[in-house]
Motif scaffolding. Structure first.
Motif, PDB file in Angstrom:
ATOM      1  N   HIS A  74       0.871  -1.179   0.000  1.00 15.07           N
ATOM      2  CA  HIS A  74       0.000   0.000   0.000  1.00 15.07           C
ATOM      3  C   HIS A  74       0.909   1.231   0.000  1.00 15.07           C
ATOM      4  CE1 HIS A  74      -3.587   2.400   0.743  1.00 15.07           C
ATOM      5  NE2 HIS A  74      -2.853   3.095   1.593  1.00 15.07           N
ATOM      6  N   GLY A  75       0.993   1.941  -1.113  1.00 18.64           N
ATOM      7  CA  GLY A  75       1.872   3.104  -1.195  1.00 18.64           C
ATOM      8  C   GLY A  75       3.306   2.717  -0.902  1.00 18.64           C
ATOM      9  N   HIS A  76       3.932   3.419   0.056  1.00 16.50           N
ATOM     10  CA  HIS A  76       5.318   3.141   0.441  1.00 16.50           C
ATOM     11  C   HIS A  76       5.415   2.086   1.542  1.00 16.50           C
ATOM     12  CE1 HIS A  76       6.817   6.241  -2.088  1.00 16.50           C
ATOM     13  NE2 HIS A  76       6.177   7.209  -1.443  1.00 16.50           N
ATOM     14  N   TRP A  77       4.341   1.384   1.806  1.00 15.35           N
ATOM     15  CA  TRP A  77       4.300   0.428   2.911  1.00 15.35           C
ATOM     16  C   TRP A  77       4.139  -0.997   2.400  1.00 15.35           C
ATOM     17  CZ3 TRP A  77       5.143   2.157   7.813  1.00 15.35           C
ATOM     18  CH2 TRP A  77       5.149   3.548   7.972  1.00 15.35           C
ATOM     19  N   ARG A  78       4.762  -1.937   3.118  1.00 15.36           N
ATOM     20  CA  ARG A  78       4.666  -3.351   2.789  1.00 15.36           C
ATOM     21  C   ARG A  78       4.209  -4.116   4.025  1.00 15.36           C
ATOM     22  NH1 ARG A  78       5.045  -0.626  -0.874  1.00 15.36           N
ATOM     23  NH2 ARG A  78       6.705  -0.505  -2.428  1.00 15.36           N
ATOM     24  N   ARG A  79       3.195  -4.931   3.840  1.00 22.18           N
ATOM     25  CA  ARG A  79       2.753  -5.804   4.933  1.00 22.18           C
ATOM     26  C   ARG A  79       3.632  -7.041   4.895  1.00 22.18           C
ATOM     27  NH1 ARG A  79       0.474  -7.573   8.873  1.00 22.18           N
ATOM     28  NH2 ARG A  79      -1.289  -8.897   9.275  1.00 22.18           N
ATOM     29  N   VAL A  80       4.310  -7.305   6.005  1.00 22.93           N
ATOM     30  CA  VAL A  80       5.247  -8.418   6.070  1.00 22.93           C
ATOM     31  C   VAL A  80       4.862  -9.373   7.193  1.00 22.93           C
ATOM     32  CG1 VAL A  80       7.171  -7.064   5.136  1.00 22.93           C
ATOM     33  CG2 VAL A  80       6.857  -7.187   7.617  1.00 22.93           C
ATOM     34  N   VAL A  81       5.306 -10.615   7.051  1.00 18.69           N
ATOM     35  CA  VAL A  81       5.175 -11.592   8.128  1.00 18.69           C
ATOM     36  C   VAL A  81       6.531 -12.254   8.320  1.00 18.69           C
ATOM     37  CG1 VAL A  81       2.710 -12.034   7.845  1.00 18.69           C
ATOM     38  CG2 VAL A  81       4.338 -13.394   6.551  1.00 18.69           C
ATOM     39  N   ASP A  82       6.810 -12.633   9.552  1.00 20.74           N
ATOM     40  CA  ASP A  82       8.066 -13.325   9.855  1.00 20.74           C
ATOM     41  C   ASP A  82       7.821 -14.828   9.905  1.00 20.74           C
ATOM     42  OD1 ASP A  82       6.883 -13.851  12.329  1.00 20.74           O
ATOM     43  OD2 ASP A  82       8.256 -12.591  13.469  1.00 20.74           O
ATOM     44  N   ARG A  83       8.809 -15.569  10.305  1.00 19.04           N
ATOM     45  CA  ARG A  83       8.740 -17.027  10.334  1.00 19.04           C
ATOM     46  C   ARG A  83       7.583 -17.543  11.174  1.00 19.04           C
ATOM     47  NH1 ARG A  83       7.495 -21.308   9.989  1.00 19.04           N
ATOM     48  NH2 ARG A  83       8.633 -23.239  10.210  1.00 19.04           N
ATOM     49  N   ASP A  84       7.269 -16.822  12.226  1.00 16.81           N
ATOM     50  CA  ASP A  84       6.204 -17.251  13.136  1.00 16.81           C
ATOM     51  C   ASP A  84       4.822 -16.772  12.709  1.00 16.81           C
ATOM     52  OD1 ASP A  84       8.127 -18.476  14.780  1.00 16.81           O
ATOM     53  OD2 ASP A  84       8.562 -16.554  15.731  1.00 16.81           O
ATOM     54  N   GLY A  85       4.751 -16.053  11.594  1.00 20.20           N
ATOM     55  CA  GLY A  85       3.467 -15.541  11.114  1.00 20.20           C
ATOM     56  C   GLY A  85       3.094 -14.199  11.702  1.00 20.20           C
ATOM     57  N   ALA A  86       3.938 -13.661  12.577  1.00 22.30           N
ATOM     58  CA  ALA A  86       3.677 -12.336  13.148  1.00 22.30           C
ATOM     59  C   ALA A  86       4.016 -11.299  12.087  1.00 22.30           C
ATOM     60  CB  ALA A  86       4.530 -12.120  14.390  1.00 22.30           C
ATOM     61  N   GLY A  87       3.230 -10.275  11.999  1.00 18.65           N
ATOM     62  CA  GLY A  87       3.505  -9.285  10.968  1.00 18.65           C
ATOM     63  C   GLY A  87       2.841  -7.961  11.211  1.00 18.65           C
TER      64      GLY A  87
END
Length: 166
Positions: A74-87
């Protein structure tokens, strides 16, 4: 002749469909595949509840080169998740296209060659971040604290299923 072509087309579709499924969704901002893997460029990165500075910081990633999976843009932002699914949402300037993987099993042997019968050059602890090099369907070339070797790819988190790296 038509029957042979039809069978060949069907076989090609069945073989290529898993790869096509991986790249079927594209990010609306970058037009790059979603999901995809990146790494944390900075030694610290705020993870926000939404894609703007006005959203609350839920936590802070504190490990440079940590592999993360981008699942939305979204725009300059990225939704990320780590190995544990936290994001959450991270500003794109905190992310890098350099690829790293997370060791998934404690004391994983690192081999000199892409062959489990070759010499072991090191053992990697669970949670260690390894720089990814060439990867085929079974093995990845990695660098861990200056030591180079090969790991079975199932011992790493940070690759898409079927992803090949040259």
């Amino acid at each position: 002749m038509k029957r042979v072509f039809g069978i060949a087309a069907l076989v090609a579709c069945l073989l290529l469909s898993p790869m096509a499924a991986l790249a079927s969704e594209r990010g609306p901002v970058t037009n790059l595949p979603l999901p995809r893997f990146v790494s944390l460029k900075a030694s610290e990165g705020n993870v926000r509840r939404g894609p703007s500075l006005s959203h609350r910081i839920d936590w802070v990633f504190k490990h440079r080169n940590m592999p993360l999976q981008i699942v939305a843009e979204h725009g300059h932002w990225r939704r990320v998740v780590d190995r544990d699914g936290a994001g959450g949402w991270v500003h794109y300037t905190l992310l890098s296209g350099s690829r790293f993987g997370l060791i998934e099993e404690d004391m994983t042997p690192v081999y000199r060659l892409a062959d489990s019968a070759s010499d072991i050059v090191a053992h990697a602890e669970v949670g260690v971040v390894a720089r990814l090099g060439k990867c085929d369907l079974y093995w990845c070339r990695v660098t861990l604290d200056g030591t180079k070797g090969w790991l079975p790819r199932e011992k790493l988190w940070g690759l898409m299923p079927g992803e090949i790296r040259e």
